[in-house]
Design an enzyme around this catalytic site. Structure first.
Site, PDB file in Angstrom:
ATOM      1  N   TYR A 143       0.593  -0.579  -0.192  1.00  0.00           N
ATOM      2  CA  TYR A 143      -0.378  -0.131  -0.383  1.00  0.00           C
ATOM      3  C   TYR A 143       1.042   0.741   0.092  1.00  0.00           C
ATOM      4  CZ  TYR A 143      -4.645  -3.036   0.781  1.00  0.00           C
ATOM      5  OH  TYR A 143      -4.643  -4.182   0.542  1.00  0.00           O
ATOM      6  N   LYS A 194       3.612 -15.488   1.933  1.00  0.00           N
ATOM      7  CA  LYS A 194       3.456 -15.970   0.552  1.00  0.00           C
ATOM      8  C   LYS A 194       4.674 -16.352   0.080  1.00  0.00           C
ATOM      9  CE  LYS A 194      -0.140 -17.068  -2.533  1.00  0.00           C
ATOM     10  NZ  LYS A 194       0.069 -18.248  -2.653  1.00  0.00           N
ATOM     11  N   ASP A 227      -2.898 -18.108   1.619  1.00  0.00           N
ATOM     12  CA  ASP A 227      -4.216 -18.345   1.082  1.00  0.00           C
ATOM     13  C   ASP A 227      -4.583 -19.330   1.843  1.00  0.00           C
ATOM     14  OD1 ASP A 227      -1.811 -19.607   0.352  1.00  0.00           O
ATOM     15  OD2 ASP A 227      -2.801 -20.673  -1.605  1.00  0.00           O
ATOM     16  N   ASP A 251      -4.950  -7.816   5.681  1.00  0.00           N
ATOM     17  CA  ASP A 251      -5.692  -6.615   5.391  1.00  0.00           C
ATOM     18  C   ASP A 251      -7.375  -8.062   4.702  1.00  0.00           C
ATOM     19  OD1 ASP A 251      -8.311  -4.849   3.881  1.00  0.00           O
ATOM     20  OD2 ASP A 251      -6.915  -3.784   3.161  1.00  0.00           O
ATOM     21  N   ASP A 255     -10.800  -9.352   7.830  1.00  0.00           N
ATOM     22  CA  ASP A 255     -11.726  -9.250   8.020  1.00  0.00           C
ATOM     23  C   ASP A 255     -12.680 -10.809   7.449  1.00  0.00           C
ATOM     24  OD1 ASP A 255     -11.924  -6.308   7.275  1.00  0.00           O
ATOM     25  OD2 ASP A 255     -12.631  -5.926   5.035  1.00  0.00           O
TER      26      ASP A 255
END
Ligand code: NAD
Length: 371
Positions: A143, A194, A227, A251, A255
């Protein structure tokens, strides 16, 4: 506590002031009944600050936030300011606070109260009693990494670029926050990245392992691909205690974890800065995850519990008052077990109450617990 601690209250817009009113009553209760006194100050942020002061966060309010031991933030935004230019949007006030206070560690607990387990989209037995802490790196990664932007190439093709970038100090400091939290919990940290396809992921895995080996060997560390972590969160969420991850994966994973627990009106959060080695002070901002909910603002029906539990996090992480934090979270659990519900968490056989009556009920339970 020997000297009073300072708390800056920034209620913001929409339901922000409505839920914050209930929290201030609770703060006052701790001052009167538990000799836990705070010096309270307040300020404007978001649309309220734009209207009164011409900016979403004034320099004066920022200075107050820097000086305070902790900031309690409500919510910002609303249709009135939706068409404002980018820098005059209410949300810029919150982003400025995060940036200027150096709040690099975002703590998002996902706690499922027994009484609300049936509201989850997962099977009740998978989520009842769930207690996970997601630790998200908040000021680095994709970001913020440079270069970034959208370019038009010579053949008129457009190309978008974002850069995922982490340095070892950034990884080390967020890793330490996660391990320190785990020390007070179930002593288990999952580090999600990852590393199979990203260099930053490889670096993340190696550096987390180094901090673990050097400083926190007594805690169990498990590396997990982000993942797979998302899959495991919806398959068997109770296997997790603390999850530490970067800005982007955090992020998304926070959620996912949050929604295991039911309503947006129940989710607190904390954002912490680096500890000043000289004074031991750590900038900190506590806020509900939800926004200003313009659709229900002014009706007195908002759920104040996310904001109440954000204050419980402040008691725990800024003021080292674990017993008082337990007491407040216990009061919330008892009120829910008794069937009292705001509209957003209303269930069959529940009794629907207003924001203020929910505040009354928490105070009553606190009285009961304090004996
Ligand atoms: P929102 O979180 O405000 O509301 C989403 C839905 O959840 C709405 O139906 C709302 O009524 C409900 N809801 C939220 N909190 C609730 C509570 N405590 N009790 C009962 N119901 C609750 O998200 P949105 O509608 O996407 O955004 C509204 C405004 O808030 C926008 O201006 C947005 O930019 C802003 N926003 C601010 C923050 C923040 O201040 N941190 C976060 C998200 C959105």
């Amino acid at each position: 506590m020997s000297a009073n601690k300072s708390l800056l209250i920034l209620p913001g817009d929409g339901i922000g002031p409505e839920v914050m009113d209930q929290v201030v009553r609770i703060v006052d209760w701790f001052g009167k009944e538990r000799a836990l006194k705070f010096d309270l100050d307040d300020g404007l942020v978001g649309g309220a600050a734009l209207d009164a002061e011409g900016a979403p966060l004034s320099d004066e309010t920022l200075v107050k936030a820097e000086k305070a031991d902790a900031v309690l933030f409500g919510a910002v935004g609303g249709p009135k300011w939706d068409k404002n230019p980018f820098d005059m949007k209410p949300e810029r006030g919150l982003l400025r606070l995060r940036k200027d206070l150096g709040l690099f560690a975002n703590l998002r607990p996902a706690i499922c109260f027994e009484a609300l387990a049936s509201a989850s989209s997962l099977k009740q037995e998978l989520v009842a009693g769930l207690d996970i802490m997601i630790v998200r790196e908040l000021t680095g990664g994709v970001y913020f990494g440079e270069p970034r932007g959208i370019k038009v190439l010579s053949d008129n093709t457009r190309r978008g670029v974002d850069t995922q970038l982490y340095t070892t100090p950034e990884i080390h400091r967020i890793t330490r926050v996660a391990f320190e939290l785990a020390l007070k919990r179930r002593q288990l940290v999952h580090s999600a990245e990852k590393s199979n396809v990203m260099h930053t992921g490889m670096l993340w895995r190696e550096e987390v392992a180094k901090v673990h080996e050097a400083e926190f060997k007594e805690i169990a560390l498990r590396h997990i691909l982000a993942d797979n972590c998302a899959m495991q969160l919806v398959r068997a969420p109770k296997q997790f205690d603390v999850i530490v991850t970067d800005n982007l994966f955090g992020d998304i994973l926070s959620d996912v974890a949050a929604m295991l627990t039911g309503s947006l009106g129940m989710l607190p959060s904390a954002s912490l800065g680096e500890e000043d080695p000289a004074t031991g002070k750590r900038n900190a901002l506590y806020e509900p995850v939800h926004g200003s909910a313009p659709d229900i603002a002014g009706h007195g029906v908002a759920n104040p519990l996310a904001c109440v539990m954000s204050f419980a996090m402040a008691l725990r992480y800024s003021f080292e008052q674990d017993d008082e934090a337990d007491m407040l979270e216990g009061a919330v659990a008892r009120v829910l077990a008794g069937g009292m519900r705001t509209a957003d968490i209303m269930q069959e056989n529940g009794s629907q109450v207003s924001t203020a009556v929910m505040g009354d009920a928490i105070l009553q339970e606190l009285e009961g617990i304090a004996g």
